[in-house]
Write a protein that holds these residues in place. Sequence first.
Motif, mmCIF file in Angstrom:
data_model
loop_
_atom_site.group_PDB
_atom_site.id
_atom_site.type_symbol
_atom_site.label_atom_id
_atom_site.label_comp_id
_atom_site.label_asym_id
_atom_site.label_seq_id
_atom_site.Cartn_x
_atom_site.Cartn_y
_atom_site.Cartn_z
ATOM 1 N N GLN A 148 -24.115 13.658 86.470
ATOM 2 C CA GLN A 148 -24.571 14.591 87.604
ATOM 3 C C GLN A 148 -26.487 14.561 87.788
ATOM 4 O OE1 GLN A 148 -23.512 18.841 86.453
ATOM 5 N NE2 GLN A 148 -21.816 18.794 86.939
ATOM 6 N N TYR A 149 -26.605 13.654 86.315
ATOM 7 C CA TYR A 149 -27.720 13.434 86.571
ATOM 8 C C TYR A 149 -28.917 12.344 86.427
ATOM 9 C CZ TYR A 149 -28.029 18.453 84.119
ATOM 10 O OH TYR A 149 -27.635 19.723 84.141
ATOM 11 N N PRO A 150 -29.619 12.117 87.794
ATOM 12 C CA PRO A 150 -29.749 10.432 87.999
ATOM 13 C C PRO A 150 -30.380 10.071 86.800
ATOM 14 C CG PRO A 150 -30.518 12.173 89.986
ATOM 15 C CD PRO A 150 -29.670 12.624 88.978
ATOM 16 N N GLY A 151 -30.447 8.600 86.697
ATOM 17 C CA GLY A 151 -31.222 7.926 85.449
ATOM 18 C C GLY A 151 -32.101 8.066 85.644
ATOM 19 N N ASP A 152 -33.494 8.316 86.796
ATOM 20 C CA ASP A 152 -34.469 7.985 87.086
ATOM 21 C C ASP A 152 -35.400 9.368 87.036
ATOM 22 O OD1 ASP A 152 -33.916 9.389 88.809
ATOM 23 O OD2 ASP A 152 -34.821 7.496 90.371
ATOM 24 N N LEU A 153 -34.825 10.348 86.859
ATOM 25 C CA LEU A 153 -35.074 12.234 86.716
ATOM 26 C C LEU A 153 -36.089 12.222 85.598
ATOM 27 C CD1 LEU A 153 -34.657 15.285 88.194
ATOM 28 C CD2 LEU A 153 -32.772 15.509 86.187
ATOM 29 N N CYS A 154 -37.005 12.725 85.195
ATOM 30 C CA CYS A 154 -37.615 13.294 83.902
ATOM 31 C C CYS A 154 -37.237 14.256 84.283
ATOM 32 C CB CYS A 154 -39.613 13.328 85.300
ATOM 33 S SG CYS A 154 -40.388 14.131 83.726
ATOM 34 N N GLY A 155 -37.255 14.028 82.224
ATOM 35 C CA GLY A 155 -36.705 15.193 81.300
ATOM 36 C C GLY A 155 -35.005 14.797 81.288
ATOM 37 N N ARG A 156 -35.038 13.824 81.742
ATOM 38 C CA ARG A 156 -33.164 13.796 81.844
ATOM 39 C C ARG A 156 -32.217 13.852 80.785
ATOM 40 N NH1 ARG A 156 -28.970 9.977 81.489
ATOM 41 N NH2 ARG A 156 -27.596 9.856 82.931
ATOM 42 N N ARG A 157 -32.921 13.758 79.692
ATOM 43 C CA ARG A 157 -31.830 13.447 77.907
ATOM 44 C C ARG A 157 -32.142 14.953 77.543
ATOM 45 N NH1 ARG A 157 -32.665 13.192 72.448
ATOM 46 N NH2 ARG A 157 -30.547 11.907 71.642
ATOM 47 N N THR A 158 -32.731 15.325 77.818
ATOM 48 C CA THR A 158 -33.393 16.867 77.517
ATOM 49 C C THR A 158 -32.629 18.212 78.399
ATOM 50 O OG1 THR A 158 -35.981 16.863 76.654
ATOM 51 C CG2 THR A 158 -34.746 18.750 77.162
ATOM 52 N N LEU A 159 -32.293 17.668 79.469
ATOM 53 C CA LEU A 159 -31.252 18.307 80.843
ATOM 54 C C LEU A 159 -29.931 17.777 80.208
ATOM 55 C CD1 LEU A 159 -33.286 18.187 84.055
ATOM 56 C CD2 LEU A 159 -32.973 20.207 82.680
ATOM 57 N N MET B 255 -36.644 27.891 82.897
ATOM 58 C CA MET B 255 -37.225 26.421 83.627
ATOM 59 C C MET B 255 -36.874 25.891 83.647
ATOM 60 S SD MET B 255 -40.366 24.503 82.270
ATOM 61 C CE MET B 255 -39.320 23.496 80.624
ATOM 62 N N LEU B 256 -35.307 25.362 82.433
ATOM 63 C CA LEU B 256 -34.160 24.936 82.545
ATOM 64 C C LEU B 256 -32.856 25.494 83.167
ATOM 65 C CD1 LEU B 256 -34.101 24.020 78.323
ATOM 66 C CD2 LEU B 256 -34.240 22.463 79.982
ATOM 67 N N VAL B 257 -33.016 26.262 83.441
ATOM 68 C CA VAL B 257 -32.288 26.273 84.382
ATOM 69 C C VAL B 257 -32.501 26.734 86.064
ATOM 70 C CG1 VAL B 257 -31.108 28.795 85.818
ATOM 71 C CG2 VAL B 257 -31.735 28.483 82.919
ATOM 72 N N ARG B 258 -34.220 26.540 86.088
ATOM 73 C CA ARG B 258 -34.308 26.379 87.498
ATOM 74 C C ARG B 258 -33.895 24.868 87.993
ATOM 75 N NH1 ARG B 258 -38.328 29.790 86.095
ATOM 76 N NH2 ARG B 258 -40.162 27.931 85.965
ATOM 77 N N GLN B 259 -34.607 23.334 86.583
ATOM 78 C CA GLN B 259 -34.238 22.105 86.839
ATOM 79 C C GLN B 259 -32.761 21.952 87.050
ATOM 80 O OE1 GLN B 259 -35.874 20.503 83.314
ATOM 81 N NE2 GLN B 259 -38.562 21.537 84.643
ATOM 82 N N HIS B 260 -32.144 22.896 86.405
ATOM 83 C CA HIS B 260 -30.705 22.235 86.487
ATOM 84 C C HIS B 260 -30.199 22.637 87.890
ATOM 85 C CE1 HIS B 260 -29.889 21.610 82.629
ATOM 86 N NE2 HIS B 260 -29.825 22.667 81.671
ATOM 87 N N ARG B 261 -30.182 23.668 88.800
ATOM 88 C CA ARG B 261 -30.273 24.023 89.701
ATOM 89 C C ARG B 261 -30.357 23.552 90.911
ATOM 90 N NH1 ARG B 261 -31.281 30.672 89.407
ATOM 91 N NH2 ARG B 261 -29.227 31.987 88.011
#
Length: 410
Positions: free
Chosen positions: A297-308, A88-94
């Motif tokens: 690379q990760y937008p500030g409004d992304l859900c679960g941004r800190r975990t990713l 799931m994390l890899v899919r979110q990263h992609r």
Amino acid sequence: MENVDKRDRPFTPIQKNSSSGDISAKILLREMYNLVFRMKNEMRSIKYKPVDYQQLHALTEAKKLAAASTELKIRKAAQTSKISKEQMLVRQHRQVWWQEHQRLAEVRCKMESEIKSFLNEENIGDECLSELIQFEQELSEQWCLYVKNVINPVQQLRADLKYRQHDITQCSRSPTELNSVKVLEEVDFVKKQLRDIFERLSLEQQKLENYLSGWNTSVLGHYSEERSNLLSVLPMELETLACPYPDLKSSIFNEFYNFTEKYQKKLQDFDLQLEDIYRNFLLSEEDHWIYQAVLGQYPGDLCGRRTLCLDMLQRYFPHKSRHALVEHEKYCDQYHFAREQRRILISNWNKNRRDFIQKAVLTLAEACAAHETESALAKDRKQQQELCADLKAKVRCFAEGIPVFAWVFI
């Protein structure tokens, strides 16, 4: 119990005139002795049955097998959960990478088109732009040469090796027939060449990065220092204005210096705070640059941004623990907060400086207007006094009997 001889029972004498606490303790002690006596009696009675250790061993083994099976199921469930979480994390990263790739591609195309349209303008007349065009051509030629001498031979060798591997598997030919030693020597030679090329390119990259980093730091530091110096310099608007009251102009200058000194003190405090926070960073300068690039690379409004972000940082820095990355994140947040406060301070300084200059110019203009009014009034008063003196002289001459035609000569 009744058939047992009373002599086997323990003797428990009862004392008279004892306190209630002693009586309770003695009753408890007597009950304990009676319990021990009953246990001894049961051990000697026919109610005792021998233990079936084989049955207990079988029950124990069954319990162990059940526990081992349950533990195996729990481990499989945990492993499955871990794998699914990783996927799931890899899919979110992609997904994030693909969106970031599209955004950067659009920005790159836009910037390249703007640069080309700007460079292709007629009558530019700037040597710097012509040098940039020439440098772009040189880079393009070097890239074509690199592709011809490095990339194409590697791809050709790779295709050749794949063909030979396919030939071995399909035609069942022995590796000796294909001269595998010669192939391995060729592969090792190419690897050595590529290693030398990459080392040379890495050194050039490091030199360019150091040069650009030093240039960027010097330019930004010079710009920041120059900006603070410009804010602290006495503005020309106040210095060139004429003021008929020297004390007023001197007081305005003193107020400006006090105002500037207060902001300079706050700015120095922020600079010291930033230096202290920067010294506490747990990553090197290059690793910190990678850290910032990953966070960007990760937008500030992304859900679960800190975990990713933490997951990706642990992949980039496997030698760093999660605690170290969290600590570095805390220091980075403090650093960015202090930088933002410093920026707000300079913005407020600039705004208050403009307001102060406007008020000072208005005050000096009002002082000049008041001085002109006073000068005009003083001039009118002087003219009135001269007129009054003239009239008084005429009246005095009239009283003394001087003819009217003689007033002209007075």
